[in-house]
Scaffold this motif. Sequence first.
Motif, PDB file in Angstrom:
ATOM      1  N   LEU A 132      82.648  40.741  22.114  1.00  0.00           N
ATOM      2  CA  LEU A 132      82.828  40.657  23.771  1.00  0.00           C
ATOM      3  C   LEU A 132      83.741  40.814  24.439  1.00  0.00           C
ATOM      4  N   ALA A 133      84.156  41.836  25.304  1.00  0.00           N
ATOM      5  CA  ALA A 133      85.631  41.760  26.013  1.00  0.00           C
ATOM      6  C   ALA A 133      85.587  40.396  26.898  1.00  0.00           C
ATOM      7  N   ASP A 134      87.310  40.502  27.777  1.00  0.00           N
ATOM      8  CA  ASP A 134      86.898  39.281  28.052  1.00  0.00           C
ATOM      9  C   ASP A 134      87.218  39.033  29.044  1.00  0.00           C
ATOM     10  N   ASP A 135      86.233  40.247  29.705  1.00  0.00           N
ATOM     11  CA  ASP A 135      86.218  40.674  31.140  1.00  0.00           C
ATOM     12  C   ASP A 135      85.485  40.409  31.019  1.00  0.00           C
ATOM     13  N   ASP A 136      83.651  40.850  30.059  1.00  0.00           N
ATOM     14  CA  ASP A 136      82.449  40.937  30.370  1.00  0.00           C
ATOM     15  C   ASP A 136      81.543  39.850  30.170  1.00  0.00           C
ATOM     16  N   TYR A 137      80.350  39.613  30.730  1.00  0.00           N
ATOM     17  CA  TYR A 137      79.650  38.341  29.925  1.00  0.00           C
ATOM     18  C   TYR A 137      77.948  38.644  30.180  1.00  0.00           C
ATOM     19  N   ILE A 138      77.153  36.985  29.138  1.00  0.00           N
ATOM     20  CA  ILE A 138      76.048  37.877  28.689  1.00  0.00           C
ATOM     21  C   ILE A 138      75.073  36.566  29.205  1.00  0.00           C
ATOM     22  N   SER A 139      73.818  37.105  29.033  1.00  0.00           N
ATOM     23  CA  SER A 139      72.894  36.418  30.159  1.00  0.00           C
ATOM     24  C   SER A 139      72.852  35.272  29.476  1.00  0.00           C
ATOM     25  N   ASN A 140      71.872  34.030  30.426  1.00  0.00           N
ATOM     26  CA  ASN A 140      72.192  32.645  29.888  1.00  0.00           C
ATOM     27  C   ASN A 140      70.951  32.476  28.712  1.00  0.00           C
ATOM     28  N   ASN A 141      70.222  33.476  28.010  1.00  0.00           N
ATOM     29  CA  ASN A 141      69.360  33.328  26.933  1.00  0.00           C
ATOM     30  C   ASN A 141      69.767  34.796  25.683  1.00  0.00           C
ATOM     31  N   PHE A 142      71.231  35.089  25.507  1.00  0.00           N
ATOM     32  CA  PHE A 142      71.607  36.079  24.909  1.00  0.00           C
ATOM     33  C   PHE A 142      71.510  35.679  23.704  1.00  0.00           C
ATOM     34  N   VAL A 143      71.606  34.631  23.126  1.00  0.00           N
ATOM     35  CA  VAL A 143      71.660  34.049  21.901  1.00  0.00           C
ATOM     36  C   VAL A 143      69.821  33.583  21.651  1.00  0.00           C
ATOM     37  N   GLU A 144      69.567  33.458  22.692  1.00  0.00           N
ATOM     38  CA  GLU A 144      68.268  33.012  22.101  1.00  0.00           C
ATOM     39  C   GLU A 144      67.434  34.636  21.477  1.00  0.00           C
ATOM     40  N   GLN A 145      67.381  35.605  22.587  1.00  0.00           N
ATOM     41  CA  GLN A 145      66.654  36.488  22.259  1.00  0.00           C
ATOM     42  C   GLN A 145      67.352  37.264  20.830  1.00  0.00           C
ATOM     43  N   PHE A 146      68.750  36.863  20.535  1.00  0.00           N
ATOM     44  CA  PHE A 146      69.365  37.691  19.744  1.00  0.00           C
ATOM     45  C   PHE A 146      68.597  37.310  17.925  1.00  0.00           C
ATOM     46  N   TYR A 147      68.040  36.264  17.987  1.00  0.00           N
ATOM     47  CA  TYR A 147      67.057  35.120  17.037  1.00  0.00           C
ATOM     48  C   TYR A 147      66.132  35.774  16.751  1.00  0.00           C
ATOM     49  N   LYS A 148      65.687  36.152  18.175  1.00  0.00           N
ATOM     50  CA  LYS A 148      63.516  36.866  18.379  1.00  0.00           C
ATOM     51  C   LYS A 148      64.030  38.264  17.363  1.00  0.00           C
ATOM     52  N   LEU A 163      74.236  58.911  20.543  1.00  0.00           N
ATOM     53  CA  LEU A 163      75.613  59.040  21.098  1.00  0.00           C
ATOM     54  C   LEU A 163      75.467  60.419  22.300  1.00  0.00           C
ATOM     55  N   TRP A 164      74.551  61.655  21.478  1.00  0.00           N
ATOM     56  CA  TRP A 164      74.197  62.763  22.651  1.00  0.00           C
ATOM     57  C   TRP A 164      73.950  62.482  24.051  1.00  0.00           C
ATOM     58  N   GLU A 165      73.693  61.019  24.854  1.00  0.00           N
ATOM     59  CA  GLU A 165      73.187  60.449  25.440  1.00  0.00           C
ATOM     60  C   GLU A 165      74.128  60.119  26.442  1.00  0.00           C
ATOM     61  N   ASP A 166      75.470  59.795  25.752  1.00  0.00           N
ATOM     62  CA  ASP A 166      76.249  58.949  26.453  1.00  0.00           C
ATOM     63  C   ASP A 166      77.082  60.169  26.779  1.00  0.00           C
ATOM     64  N   GLU A 167      77.579  61.489  26.278  1.00  0.00           N
ATOM     65  CA  GLU A 167      78.226  62.196  25.691  1.00  0.00           C
ATOM     66  C   GLU A 167      77.524  63.064  27.015  1.00  0.00           C
ATOM     67  N   THR A 168      75.689  63.493  27.868  1.00  0.00           N
ATOM     68  CA  THR A 168      75.285  64.037  28.909  1.00  0.00           C
ATOM     69  C   THR A 168      75.717  63.003  29.980  1.00  0.00           C
ATOM     70  N   HIS A 169      75.621  61.677  30.269  1.00  0.00           N
ATOM     71  CA  HIS A 169      75.956  60.446  30.939  1.00  0.00           C
ATOM     72  C   HIS A 169      75.085  60.209  31.565  1.00  0.00           C
ATOM     73  N   GLU A 170      73.267  60.715  30.199  1.00  0.00           N
ATOM     74  CA  GLU A 170      72.451  59.023  30.473  1.00  0.00           C
ATOM     75  C   GLU A 170      72.486  58.448  30.369  1.00  0.00           C
ATOM     76  N   ARG A 171      73.665  58.051  29.247  1.00  0.00           N
ATOM     77  CA  ARG A 171      74.070  56.421  29.253  1.00  0.00           C
ATOM     78  C   ARG A 171      75.345  56.286  28.928  1.00  0.00           C
ATOM     79  N   PHE A 172      75.503  54.697  28.371  1.00  0.00           N
ATOM     80  CA  PHE A 172      77.267  54.732  28.402  1.00  0.00           C
ATOM     81  C   PHE A 172      77.103  53.276  27.267  1.00  0.00           C
ATOM     82  N   ILE A 173      77.666  54.112  26.360  1.00  0.00           N
ATOM     83  CA  ILE A 173      77.951  53.560  25.599  1.00  0.00           C
ATOM     84  C   ILE A 173      79.705  52.972  25.383  1.00  0.00           C
ATOM     85  N   SER A 174      79.631  51.381  25.561  1.00  0.00           N
ATOM     86  CA  SER A 174      80.393  50.011  25.130  1.00  0.00           C
ATOM     87  C   SER A 174      80.544  49.378  24.033  1.00  0.00           C
ATOM     88  N   ILE A 175      81.434  48.690  23.793  1.00  0.00           N
ATOM     89  CA  ILE A 175      81.864  47.236  22.621  1.00  0.00           C
ATOM     90  C   ILE A 175      80.860  46.521  22.904  1.00  0.00           C
TER      91      ILE A 175
END
Length: 280
Positions: A95-111, A153-165
């Motif tokens: 998780l980058a130091d300028d990003d954040y997660i929704s309050n239910n992120f961990v709850e949804q992760f376990y599901k 990967l291809w959709e990031d290449e064609t700017h249909e999506r965006f991939i970060s970490i």
Amino acid sequence: MSNQKKLAIVIPYYKIDYFKDTLDSLANQTNKDFNVYIGNDNGPNSPHDLLLTYQNKFDYEYTEFKENLGGKGELVQQWDRCIALSTEEEWIMILADDDYISNNFVEQFYKSILIANEKSINLLRFKMRRITHDNNFLVDHEQPLIHKGANYLWEDETHERFISISENVFRRSVYNKIGFRNYPLAWRVPYMMYLDFTTDGDVLGVNGAFVAIRRSENQLTRRNDVNQYKRHAMKQCYFDLLNEYEKSFNKNQNLHFLKIYHYYNKENNLLKQNFSTLFF
């Protein structure tokens, strides 16, 4: 820190500008079954005092490194040494130091890992919320439930999506086996992770929670003084795509990759075949 928790949230820290938003989102989780590992890349402002205000709100471990790696383009090494702070959690998130997660992120992760385990999927991609530097909403990018890594990967290449970490959660076992590509500035590393960590297979999309990705001029990768690292990373990335994953893409897609590789590496082709043969 509990070894029974399945999720390690790893934060490669450098700047304090938006870090409170990151920490607030961790403190507000509806499910606290996660461990946080923060590695300071010798940033100009220590978060030590800020972190003290979050004691007993979530489990975290904070480490200060003496050597700055990100400024030298060695961001992958910074990620790796931060992950090395973690223990035996089965799943890892950077998780980058300028990003954040929704309050239910961990709850949804376990599901979601119930589905991931059933389908033998190693990579989860959460809904991405794009925000401005001052927290204004831009757009939500929802994810397909099951989607091939090569398509992402291809959709990031064609700017249909965006991939970060930050929007990804991956199995520790696949990270230990394969690891990240050692590209300068970690440029295109998350992009290649969609092939490497899935063994050119599927990614599980999760839309019940989101990761907020901030658009800010303060980000390392937007600085002009690191452009030489980006150029070198682009050359390495498209070289690897053409040499290792040519069969995952059609001829037009591979031609697109070849053109980009040629642009960044006109004078020193190291591919298995010469440019003329590959173009034709």
